[in-house]
Scaffold this active site. Structure first.
Site, mmCIF file in Angstrom:
data_model
loop_
_atom_site.group_PDB
_atom_site.id
_atom_site.type_symbol
_atom_site.label_atom_id
_atom_site.label_comp_id
_atom_site.label_asym_id
_atom_site.label_seq_id
_atom_site.Cartn_x
_atom_site.Cartn_y
_atom_site.Cartn_z
ATOM 1 N N CYS A 82 0.816 -1.211 0.000
ATOM 2 C CA CYS A 82 0.000 0.000 0.000
ATOM 3 C C CYS A 82 0.854 1.266 0.000
ATOM 4 O O CYS A 82 1.819 1.365 0.746
ATOM 5 C CB CYS A 82 -0.849 -0.031 1.279
ATOM 6 S SG CYS A 82 -2.527 0.412 0.986
ATOM 7 N N CYS A 163 -3.645 1.599 -3.213
ATOM 8 C CA CYS A 163 -4.301 2.105 -2.008
ATOM 9 C C CYS A 163 -3.459 3.206 -1.390
ATOM 10 O O CYS A 163 -2.283 3.353 -1.732
ATOM 11 C CB CYS A 163 -4.566 0.990 -1.011
ATOM 12 S SG CYS A 163 -3.164 -0.066 -0.711
#
Ligand code: AVW
Length: 240
Positions: A82, A163
């Site tokens: 992420c 993300c």
């Protein structure tokens, strides 16, 4: 027969398959899994090479579909931790330098991106070999060729998995730093998930005045694509 065969394999306008394609894929896979990212899940390089070959061998080189690459991508999905993704468009080398310096990852830092980086490949119906003479050119022959579809489907999966904050390195020395017809414009930006934040870095050649900026119309267009998806956007000008 020789003459027919020869002109048949030579009919496309793009470069032929990279010599020793299979060997390069196998070697890059071994290097990646043993040296570059030894901590990553153990991957079966022989199975990956075989799945890559089955995706396009013996098939019409102008009829590639995303589904052709399903089994290959399932063996090694292009996901990264992420907040570490870097996209690029017309800034390949620079984006890779930026990513490396900041310990971030581009598509070419994932296994499949690393394997295929800079290579060319296509097959021929009725043959179990790669066509080393020519492969379809995106413009002159067909858009649905195996190399283009590979980068599109891999980029789509890469973007879907984003993300937190992700970045894109764009070329501010072009008239339009954001190109809505590029893979970044057509495939990656429109597939970012809501709540992701995209930070655009506009780089420009030193010594030349920048041609495009964060307030230019191409970046406004990018912002409107992202607004429609609830993706947050920040833009930074004047990086060199
Ligand atoms: P471009 P895009 N090796 O500079 O936004 C060889 O306009 O279209 O940038 N060819 C490649 C590779 C590679 N590693 N990657 C893409 N291509 C092809 C994936 C592809 O057909 C990355 F995540 C592309 O249209 C970037 O964020 C063209 O070369 C994004 O796609 C480069 O055109 C860069 O594609």
């Amino acid at each position: 027969i020789y003459k027919w065969h020869y002109s048949g394999l030579n009919r496309w306008h793009g470069a032929g398959s990279t010599a020793d394609f299979q060997k390069i894929i196998q070697e890059r896979c071994d290097t990646y899994t043993q040296t570059i990212r030894p901590g990553s899940r153990s991957r079966n390089c022989q199975a990956i090479r075989q799945a890559f070959m089955s995706a396009f061998i013996s098939k019409d080189p102008c009829k590639a579909t995303k589904e052709d690459y399903n089994s290959l991508i399932n063996l090694a999905p292009p996901t990264v931790p992420c907040g570490q993704q870097v996209f690029w468009s017309k800034t390949k080398e620079l984006a890779h330098e930026y990513a490396k310096r900041r310990r971030l990852m581009t598509l070419e830092d994932t296994l499949l991106g690393y394997l295929a980086d800079g290579l060319s490949w296509c097959g021929e119906p009725g043959s179990s070999d790669l066509n080393i003479w020519s492969c379809p050119d995106w413009r002159k022959d067909c858009r649905t060729n195996y190399v283009s579809v590979f980068w599109e489907v891999l980029s789509e999966r890469f973007a879907e998995s984003a993300c937190n904050t992700v970045r894109v390195v764009l070329n501010g020395s072009l008239e339009n730093a954001f190109d809505s017809m590029s893979i970044f414009g057509r495939v990656e930006a429109p597939n970012l998930r809501p709540q992701v934040e995209l930070e655009a870095w506009l780089v420009h050649d030193t010594g030349k005045p920048p041609s495009d900026s964060c307030s230019g119309s191409s970046i406004r267009k990018l912002k409107s694509i992202l607004d429609g998806r609830n993706v947050k956007f920040r833009c930074m000008d004047n990086l060199r």
